[in-house]
Design an enzyme around this catalytic site. Sequence first.
Site, PDB file in Angstrom:
ATOM      1  N   GLY A 189     -28.859  13.209 -21.247  1.00  0.00           N
ATOM      2  CA  GLY A 189     -27.998  14.758 -21.274  1.00  0.00           C
ATOM      3  C   GLY A 189     -28.752  15.610 -21.781  1.00  0.00           C
ATOM      4  O   GLY A 189     -29.599  16.537 -20.988  1.00  0.00           O
ATOM      5  N   ASP A 242     -27.214   4.663 -22.037  1.00  0.00           N
ATOM      6  CA  ASP A 242     -26.394   5.887 -22.288  1.00  0.00           C
ATOM      7  C   ASP A 242     -26.402   6.464 -23.517  1.00  0.00           C
ATOM      8  O   ASP A 242     -25.848   5.619 -24.447  1.00  0.00           O
ATOM      9  CB  ASP A 242     -24.963   5.924 -21.817  1.00  0.00           C
ATOM     10  CG  ASP A 242     -24.220   7.120 -21.850  1.00  0.00           C
ATOM     11  OD1 ASP A 242     -23.233   7.556 -21.725  1.00  0.00           O
ATOM     12  OD2 ASP A 242     -24.896   8.167 -22.027  1.00  0.00           O
ATOM     13  N   GLY A 243     -27.378   7.293 -23.924  1.00  0.00           N
ATOM     14  CA  GLY A 243     -27.231   7.884 -25.366  1.00  0.00           C
ATOM     15  C   GLY A 243     -28.572   8.068 -25.922  1.00  0.00           C
ATOM     16  O   GLY A 243     -29.050   7.173 -26.028  1.00  0.00           O
ATOM     17  N   GLY A 296     -22.975  14.123 -27.274  1.00  0.00           N
ATOM     18  CA  GLY A 296     -24.226  14.197 -26.755  1.00  0.00           C
ATOM     19  C   GLY A 296     -25.068  14.639 -27.857  1.00  0.00           C
ATOM     20  O   GLY A 296     -24.706  14.963 -28.995  1.00  0.00           O
ATOM     21  N   HIS A 322     -17.806   8.077 -16.514  1.00  0.00           N
ATOM     22  CA  HIS A 322     -17.741   7.137 -17.571  1.00  0.00           C
ATOM     23  C   HIS A 322     -16.596   7.316 -18.303  1.00  0.00           C
ATOM     24  O   HIS A 322     -16.218   8.611 -19.097  1.00  0.00           O
ATOM     25  CB  HIS A 322     -18.967   7.522 -18.614  1.00  0.00           C
ATOM     26  CG  HIS A 322     -19.253   6.975 -19.674  1.00  0.00           C
ATOM     27  ND1 HIS A 322     -19.943   7.208 -20.564  1.00  0.00           N
ATOM     28  CD2 HIS A 322     -18.418   5.709 -20.108  1.00  0.00           C
ATOM     29  CE1 HIS A 322     -19.728   6.278 -21.961  1.00  0.00           C
ATOM     30  NE2 HIS A 322     -18.794   5.499 -21.542  1.00  0.00           N
ATOM     31  N   ASP A 331     -18.753  12.338 -18.237  1.00  0.00           N
ATOM     32  CA  ASP A 331     -17.942  11.881 -19.128  1.00  0.00           C
ATOM     33  C   ASP A 331     -16.798  12.231 -19.356  1.00  0.00           C
ATOM     34  O   ASP A 331     -16.466  13.385 -19.563  1.00  0.00           O
ATOM     35  CB  ASP A 331     -18.785  12.249 -20.711  1.00  0.00           C
ATOM     36  CG  ASP A 331     -20.172  11.572 -20.764  1.00  0.00           C
ATOM     37  OD1 ASP A 331     -21.298  12.451 -20.936  1.00  0.00           O
ATOM     38  OD2 ASP A 331     -20.315  10.504 -20.670  1.00  0.00           O
ATOM     39  N   GLY A 378     -18.958   9.600 -27.779  1.00  0.00           N
ATOM     40  CA  GLY A 378     -17.875  10.775 -28.272  1.00  0.00           C
ATOM     41  C   GLY A 378     -18.738  11.959 -28.089  1.00  0.00           C
ATOM     42  O   GLY A 378     -18.243  13.041 -28.081  1.00  0.00           O
ATOM     43  N   MET A 406     -24.083   1.355 -24.421  1.00  0.00           N
ATOM     44  CA  MET A 406     -24.129   2.461 -24.978  1.00  0.00           C
ATOM     45  C   MET A 406     -25.306   2.525 -26.058  1.00  0.00           C
ATOM     46  O   MET A 406     -25.630   1.475 -26.932  1.00  0.00           O
ATOM     47  CB  MET A 406     -22.697   2.753 -25.776  1.00  0.00           C
ATOM     48  CG  MET A 406     -21.606   3.318 -24.919  1.00  0.00           C
ATOM     49  SD  MET A 406     -22.091   4.541 -23.816  1.00  0.00           S
ATOM     50  CE  MET A 406     -22.637   5.924 -24.863  1.00  0.00           C
ATOM     51  N   HIS A 418     -23.801  12.038 -13.858  1.00  0.00           N
ATOM     52  CA  HIS A 418     -22.918  11.403 -14.843  1.00  0.00           C
ATOM     53  C   HIS A 418     -21.997  12.204 -15.612  1.00  0.00           C
ATOM     54  O   HIS A 418     -22.036  13.518 -15.913  1.00  0.00           O
ATOM     55  CB  HIS A 418     -23.806  10.629 -16.251  1.00  0.00           C
ATOM     56  CG  HIS A 418     -23.023   9.822 -17.103  1.00  0.00           C
ATOM     57  ND1 HIS A 418     -22.730   8.656 -16.831  1.00  0.00           N
ATOM     58  CD2 HIS A 418     -22.649  10.041 -18.464  1.00  0.00           C
ATOM     59  CE1 HIS A 418     -22.017   7.871 -17.939  1.00  0.00           C
ATOM     60  NE2 HIS A 418     -22.105   8.837 -18.728  1.00  0.00           N
TER      61      HIS A 418
HETATM   62  C1  DX5 Z   1     -21.837  10.236 -25.305  1.00  0.00           C
HETATM   63  C2  DX5 Z   1     -21.695  10.108 -23.541  1.00  0.00           C
HETATM   64  C3  DX5 Z   1     -23.308  10.468 -23.039  1.00  0.00           C
HETATM   65  C4  DX5 Z   1     -24.001  11.809 -23.610  1.00  0.00           C
HETATM   66  C5  DX5 Z   1     -25.450  11.632 -23.256  1.00  0.00           C
HETATM   67  O1  DX5 Z   1     -20.513   9.543 -25.784  1.00  0.00           O
HETATM   68  O2  DX5 Z   1     -21.194   9.037 -23.121  1.00  0.00           O
HETATM   69  O3  DX5 Z   1     -23.207  10.352 -21.648  1.00  0.00           O
HETATM   70  O4  DX5 Z   1     -23.719  12.765 -22.864  1.00  0.00           O
HETATM   71  O5  DX5 Z   1     -26.005  12.651 -24.005  1.00  0.00           O
HETATM   72  P1  DX5 Z   1     -27.517  12.545 -24.531  1.00  0.00           P
HETATM   73  O6  DX5 Z   1     -28.505  12.031 -23.506  1.00  0.00           O
HETATM   74  O7  DX5 Z   1     -27.754  13.767 -25.153  1.00  0.00           O
HETATM   75  O8  DX5 Z   1     -27.564  11.451 -25.698  1.00  0.00           O
HETATM   76 ZN    ZN Z   2     -21.563   8.675 -21.055  1.00  0.00          ZN
END
Ligand code: DX5
Ligand code: ZN
Length: 230
Positions: free
Chosen positions: A204, A182-183, A151, A72, A41, A149, A144, A39
Site C-alpha cells: 500500500g 500483506d503489510g 496501512g 481482503h 481491504d 486493520g 499477514m 487489493h
Molecule cells: C492492513 C491491510 C493491508 C494494508 C497494507 O490491514 O490488510 O492491505 O493496506 O498497507 P501497507 O503496505 O502500507 O502496510
Molecule cells: Zn489487506
Amino acid sequence: MFDPTLNWPLIVPSLLAADAAMLLRDAEAARRGGAAMLHLDVMDGHFVPNLSFGPQTCASLARAGSLPLDVHLMVENPLDFVDMFAAGGAYVLTVHAEIGAEAALAALRRIHELGIHAGLSFKPGTPVREAVPFLPYADLILLMTVEPGHGGQSFLPGSLERIRELRGILDQGGFDCRIEIDGGVRADNIAACAEAGTDLFVTGSAAFGASPEETEKQVRELRRKIDAGR
Ligand code: DX5
Ligand code: ZN
C-alpha cells in the site's frame, strides 16, 4: 487455480493507501507501473478496529477499472457479503481463518460455488501449520505480515520464516496454492520476501505516492527489485 502464464510473482497494490477521491486515477497509475491486480481491504469495525471499502466500491472499480480485484475481507461474517462482492466483480475473495474453521470452510466453499478464486488469511499470531487442513479448498493463503486493520505499519520480524515454512508445506504436499503477503512490504524487503517463496505482494504505502507519476515510478521500482532477484 490462477492463470500460470501471468508474470509471477505479482504486485498487488492496496487501494487503502490510494487517494480515496482518486481511486481510478491511482489504480491506472499502478497498472502502468506493472501492477497485476488491485487489493481492496474490507473492514467491518469488529474483526478489525477500522472501516474501509464496501461492495459498491468494488462494483464501481470492476466496471471502470482494468485490473482484477483481490478483495481482503477482514469481517466477522464473510458469508453475509461474499455474494455481494462476487456480483460486484471480485476476482479473488479472501476470508480470515480466525473467524473459526467451520465458518472459514463454509465461506471458501461458497466463494468457489460463485466461480471466484478463494483465499484464506492468517494473522501474524496464528501458526502457519493451521493452514494445512484448508489447502485443498484455497487458491491462495494470505499471510499477514502486520496486524490487520491499518496501512503504513512495519513488516513484522519472523514473517520471512513464516513464508518459508508455508512454502515448504506447499511444495512438499504438492498443493496448487499461492502465497500472498500483506503489510509493510517495501522496496527494501520485497526481494527477500520473493526469495522466501512469495507469489503475490500486497503493498500500500510503498506503492501509492503523492502523484500518479510517483505511483507509477514506485510500483515499477518494486517490480524491478523482484525481477533483479530472479
Ligand atoms: C492492513 C491491510 C493491508 C494494508 C497494507 O490491514 O490488510 O492491505 O493496506 O498497507 P501497507 O503496505 O502500507 O502496510
Ligand atoms: Zn489487506
